[in-house]
Scaffold this active site. Sequence first.
Site, PDB file in Angstrom:
ATOM      1  N   ALA A   1       9.237  -8.182  19.271  1.00  0.00           N
ATOM      2  CA  ALA A   1      10.033  -9.286  18.728  1.00  0.00           C
ATOM      3  C   ALA A   1      11.005  -9.830  19.778  1.00  0.00           C
ATOM      4  O   ALA A   1      11.069 -11.045  20.018  1.00  0.00           O
ATOM      5  CB  ALA A   1      10.790  -8.825  17.487  1.00  0.00           C
TER       6      ALA A   1
ATOM      7  N   ARG B   1      -5.473 -11.970 -12.180  1.00  0.00           N
ATOM      8  CA  ARG B   1      -5.972 -12.679 -13.373  1.00  0.00           C
ATOM      9  C   ARG B   1      -5.988 -14.191 -13.216  1.00  0.00           C
ATOM     10  O   ARG B   1      -6.899 -14.852 -13.700  1.00  0.00           O
ATOM     11  CB  ARG B   1      -5.096 -12.325 -14.591  1.00  0.00           C
TER      12      ARG B   1
ATOM     13  N   TYR C   1       7.356 -10.318   0.321  1.00  0.00           N
ATOM     14  CA  TYR C   1       7.554 -10.200   1.757  1.00  0.00           C
ATOM     15  C   TYR C   1       8.743  -9.261   1.955  1.00  0.00           C
ATOM     16  O   TYR C   1       8.996  -8.400   1.125  1.00  0.00           O
ATOM     17  CB  TYR C   1       7.772 -11.610   2.320  1.00  0.00           C
TER      18      TYR C   1
ATOM     19  N   ASP D   1       1.971 -12.647  15.366  1.00  0.00           N
ATOM     20  CA  ASP D   1       3.171 -13.125  14.688  1.00  0.00           C
ATOM     21  C   ASP D   1       4.417 -12.413  15.169  1.00  0.00           C
ATOM     22  O   ASP D   1       5.488 -13.009  15.276  1.00  0.00           O
ATOM     23  CB  ASP D   1       3.018 -12.966  13.175  1.00  0.00           C
ATOM     24  N   ASP D   2       4.312 -11.114  15.463  1.00  0.00           N
ATOM     25  CA  ASP D   2       5.490 -10.355  15.899  1.00  0.00           C
ATOM     26  C   ASP D   2       6.021 -10.869  17.234  1.00  0.00           C
ATOM     27  O   ASP D   2       7.225 -10.785  17.497  1.00  0.00           O
ATOM     28  CB  ASP D   2       5.132  -8.875  16.043  1.00  0.00           C
TER      29      ASP D   2
ATOM     30  N   ASN E   1      14.056  -5.685   9.976  1.00  0.00           N
ATOM     31  CA  ASN E   1      13.715  -5.469   8.581  1.00  0.00           C
ATOM     32  C   ASN E   1      13.322  -4.004   8.399  1.00  0.00           C
ATOM     33  O   ASN E   1      12.869  -3.366   9.348  1.00  0.00           O
ATOM     34  CB  ASN E   1      12.525  -6.356   8.185  1.00  0.00           C
TER      35      ASN E   1
ATOM     36  N   ASN F   1      13.338 -16.283   9.176  1.00  0.00           N
ATOM     37  CA  ASN F   1      12.132 -15.709   8.589  1.00  0.00           C
ATOM     38  C   ASN F   1      10.904 -16.389   9.163  1.00  0.00           C
ATOM     39  O   ASN F   1      10.812 -17.622   9.171  1.00  0.00           O
ATOM     40  CB  ASN F   1      12.175 -15.890   7.068  1.00  0.00           C
TER      41      ASN F   1
ATOM     42  N   ARG G   1       3.170  -0.122  13.879  1.00  0.00           N
ATOM     43  CA  ARG G   1       4.623  -0.278  13.861  1.00  0.00           C
ATOM     44  C   ARG G   1       4.973  -1.290  12.771  1.00  0.00           C
ATOM     45  O   ARG G   1       4.967  -2.480  12.991  1.00  0.00           O
ATOM     46  CB  ARG G   1       5.131  -0.782  15.208  1.00  0.00           C
TER      47      ARG G   1
ATOM     48  N   LYS H   1       1.264 -11.441   4.124  1.00  0.00           N
ATOM     49  CA  LYS H   1       1.112 -12.603   5.000  1.00  0.00           C
ATOM     50  C   LYS H   1       0.117 -13.603   4.400  1.00  0.00           C
ATOM     51  O   LYS H   1       0.336 -14.817   4.413  1.00  0.00           O
ATOM     52  CB  LYS H   1       0.630 -12.161   6.384  1.00  0.00           C
TER      53      LYS H   1
ATOM     54  N   GLU I   1      -0.995  -8.420  13.433  1.00  0.00           N
ATOM     55  CA  GLU I   1       0.248  -8.114  12.730  1.00  0.00           C
ATOM     56  C   GLU I   1       0.584  -6.629  12.847  1.00  0.00           C
ATOM     57  O   GLU I   1      -0.259  -5.764  12.563  1.00  0.00           O
ATOM     58  CB  GLU I   1       0.119  -8.499  11.252  1.00  0.00           C
ATOM     59  N   ASP I   2       1.798  -6.337  13.261  1.00  0.00           N
ATOM     60  CA  ASP I   2       2.350  -4.974  13.254  1.00  0.00           C
ATOM     61  C   ASP I   2       1.538  -3.967  14.054  1.00  0.00           C
ATOM     62  O   ASP I   2       1.356  -2.819  13.629  1.00  0.00           O
ATOM     63  CB  ASP I   2       2.535  -4.492  11.806  1.00  0.00           C
TER      64      ASP I   2
ATOM     65  N   ALA J   1      13.844  -4.031  23.136  1.00  0.00           N
ATOM     66  CA  ALA J   1      12.893  -4.570  24.111  1.00  0.00           C
ATOM     67  C   ALA J   1      11.466  -4.451  23.589  1.00  0.00           C
ATOM     68  O   ALA J   1      10.533  -4.277  24.355  1.00  0.00           O
ATOM     69  CB  ALA J   1      13.037  -3.838  25.450  1.00  0.00           C
TER      70      ALA J   1
END
Length: 573
Positions: free
Chosen positions: A298, A74, A95, A261-262, A401, A445, A148, A166, A238-239, A295
């Site tokens: 990240a 809105r 997040y 990003d990972d 996380n 973070n 993942r 994100k 991402e992921d 491993a």
Amino acid sequence: MAQIARPDWHLIMDGRYNKGLAFTIEERQRLGIMGLMPCSVRSIEDQLDAARANFDARPSNISRFTYLSAVHHRHRRLYYRFVRDNIEQVLPIVYTPTVGDVVATYGLNFQHATSLFISIHDKGHIRDVMHNWIDEGVRAICVTDGGRVLGLGDMGANAMGISLGKMVLYTALGGIPPTSLMPVCLDVGTDNQSLLDDPLYVGARIPRVRGPEYEELVEEFMESAVKCFGNYTFIHFEDFATPNALKFLDKYQYKYCCFNDDIQGTGATGLAAFINVERITGLKLEDTIFVFVGAGSAALGIANMLIIELEERGIPSEEAAKNVYLFDANGLMTCESKDVPEQAKRYLKPVEPIKQLQDVVEKLKPSVLVGATGVGGIFNEQVLKTMAKNHERPAVFALSNPTSSSECTAEQAYTHTEGRVLFGSGSPFPPVVINGKRFTPAQANNCLTFPGIALAAITTRAKYLPNSVFSVASHELARNTTQKQLDAGTLFPAIKDAHEVAFNVGVAMAQYLFDNDLANIYPKPKNVCEFVRKSLYELEYRNSMPTTWCYPEQPPKPKAKPKPQPKAEDDEK
């Protein structure tokens, strides 16, 4: 009744333009919306107070997320202002950790189109799908295939919740206009049987597609993105599952303006923490023993960023990894380990295999222990006490996380190290009191880095992003941690300052991109800081009326000259 041309009130009430009760009376009258809302007028501060009261009144985190999603639909500008001004309270909602619940229940809560789904069935037609996007001028894309997600594993099309989260922080913290952002999910199916059996699942009900067909889809996506939106479109991966994340980063890093990003965001954040550990303890990074537990993308991202930093300091490449060890589900990774990812091979050591983490910590005596496993509680009391026995100020990072997957809690880390630990976590934890002393856990973070990385890439129209630019981000993030925070054992800036940190990271990276001929803005701005600042999305309401201006009074209209009269004809003729 006079015929009056009125604007389309549906457009005025669109979330991109709507100000709600902040429309002035004159704006309401001129825009034809007078009477469609109560006569009171509120400032944006009044609206923020109302939003805060509504947010606090919600009984659960998922209901707070749902409320904020409604505000976003809105009142777009109010939403981002609320997130920025209340980031400490809102970050766990938009997040981690709540986003994990959002992903798990995505089909249940799906309401309206705010993102772009590209399925395996769209292969060959991705450009056609992209042309359906609701905003023009896309400058950045956050794409996931849900392979993942956090500690949840394969979440298929539900992973769109991560891309959306994100993008929220791109705007709220990085100041990037939301109309220039496009969250994307590549829906290639899922191997998560519980999703396939869920009648509310929104994705393709097929086993996850792999191999050439999958890689061709990703290739078509990359090509279509730059053809539709320009060669300098920033693409954020991402992921993706670790093997795919590493593969696509290696394939596309220097062909496109892209970022994972990972791997790289987590790497930049982790390196900043290590730099601050060095500042606190005085022990040089090149003399520090690191053990990475896990491993995946990240852990490898942080380890690789550490190696880049050591090489920048003049440590020979063959020596840079000598104090960096990896530990996975099979134990300490050695030269005898099998099925090792290519990027992990440089960390293999010619030592005897060790199966138990406690034994690794006892033998190697690392002063920095990094967890990125998704296995909750793996840093148990014995492991933490051994770290404290071996070092005066051990550093422990529980990065997984959501909170339930964290390798240890902040309370466990501080309690079992007598409060001497330098602690960082992926999820937020409340302050801990040990022997009357209060400790505030630092949150490692990525929101402290990736909004600034995106801001720099977009504003400079970066050609590509080499690894060295993420080292710049790390050092800037470390510099934004005050001496007072370091003295208290805190390794990162406070989350409440995340938007200022993101801007500083963005400016430092933009300066590097300009200085190293990696930008496509000509000529180079004289003041990069001001150049970046002028690009930021304003979180204040603006006049909703078109700009008007005065014209000089026009001179009087000249009188028309009388038309010549035809001559009378000669009567004789």
